[in-house]
Write an enzyme that holds these catalytic residues in place. Sequence first.
Site, mmCIF file in Angstrom:
data_model
loop_
_atom_site.group_PDB
_atom_site.id
_atom_site.type_symbol
_atom_site.label_atom_id
_atom_site.label_comp_id
_atom_site.label_asym_id
_atom_site.label_seq_id
_atom_site.Cartn_x
_atom_site.Cartn_y
_atom_site.Cartn_z
ATOM 1 N N SER A 105 -33.700 49.556 65.985
ATOM 2 C CA SER A 105 -33.986 50.555 64.951
ATOM 3 C C SER A 105 -34.320 51.906 65.586
ATOM 4 O O SER A 105 -33.466 52.505 66.232
ATOM 5 C CB SER A 105 -35.099 50.041 64.033
ATOM 6 O OG SER A 105 -35.155 50.786 62.835
ATOM 7 N N HIS A 140 -29.440 49.055 60.845
ATOM 8 C CA HIS A 140 -29.589 48.337 59.561
ATOM 9 C C HIS A 140 -28.450 48.669 58.587
ATOM 10 O O HIS A 140 -28.663 48.796 57.379
ATOM 11 C CB HIS A 140 -30.937 48.676 58.910
ATOM 12 C CG HIS A 140 -32.106 48.576 59.812
ATOM 13 N ND1 HIS A 140 -32.459 47.416 60.466
ATOM 14 C CD2 HIS A 140 -33.033 49.514 60.200
ATOM 15 C CE1 HIS A 140 -33.550 47.634 61.198
ATOM 16 N NE2 HIS A 140 -33.904 48.892 61.065
#
Length: 238
Positions: free
Chosen positions: A127, A162
């Site tokens: 991330s 994501h």
Amino acid sequence: MPPAPRIALIGGGFSDDPDTLLDDWVLSLTGAARPRVCFLPTASGDAAGYVDKFEAAFAAPGRDCEPSVLSLFRRDERDLRSFVLAQDVLYVGGGNTANLLALWRLHGLDAILRDAYHRGVLLCGISAGACCWFEACVTDSFGPPAPLADGLGLLPGAFCPHYDSEPLRHHALRDAVRDGSLPAVWALDDGAAALFTDGALGEVVARREGAGLHRIAREAEGGGVREVPTWGRVLGRH
């Protein structure tokens, strides 16, 4: 000569996955019998629970590595440069990308990481810990997902984590590419990981079928968006 500069982008790992496939793949890239793995939880504010998860995963029986943690919120007296350059893997956690970059620059860690990269230390992260290596990214650091053109620039272009699990980030990415706010973007699914060597994509792996890395760019004519997926080689199959 040191190994070629490498960065691994992770869509999961110890903090999210029910298995160790992606983290085992990262460790295998070092070629070391007992790699030294340092966790940088800066983006989470050095959250204690996140650190505990890392230590439980990487100090677990059967996991042959030497884990450590680098805290900038509770920095000790160790020489930052010497410590970082002694690692085999620098594993950056998720959280707030903008805050991570600001704090790294304040402590001079950005320059040290750049040196580590060129000396062959494997950089990786999930991330925010994957976004930071690019020139730009799609981040929720300031609220709804939006472009941020403030990365370290070790990898060219932009990145989005994501991609398959956060619709708002998915749509923000495509809108930014369509209107020119971002250049061509690499977008990673949860459950996949990608290795870049000397700035070029080398390998995509996955812990499940159908997870991969996507190249998303604006079409030369018509203003549309073109997407080209690279599906990951599924780990754990013989």
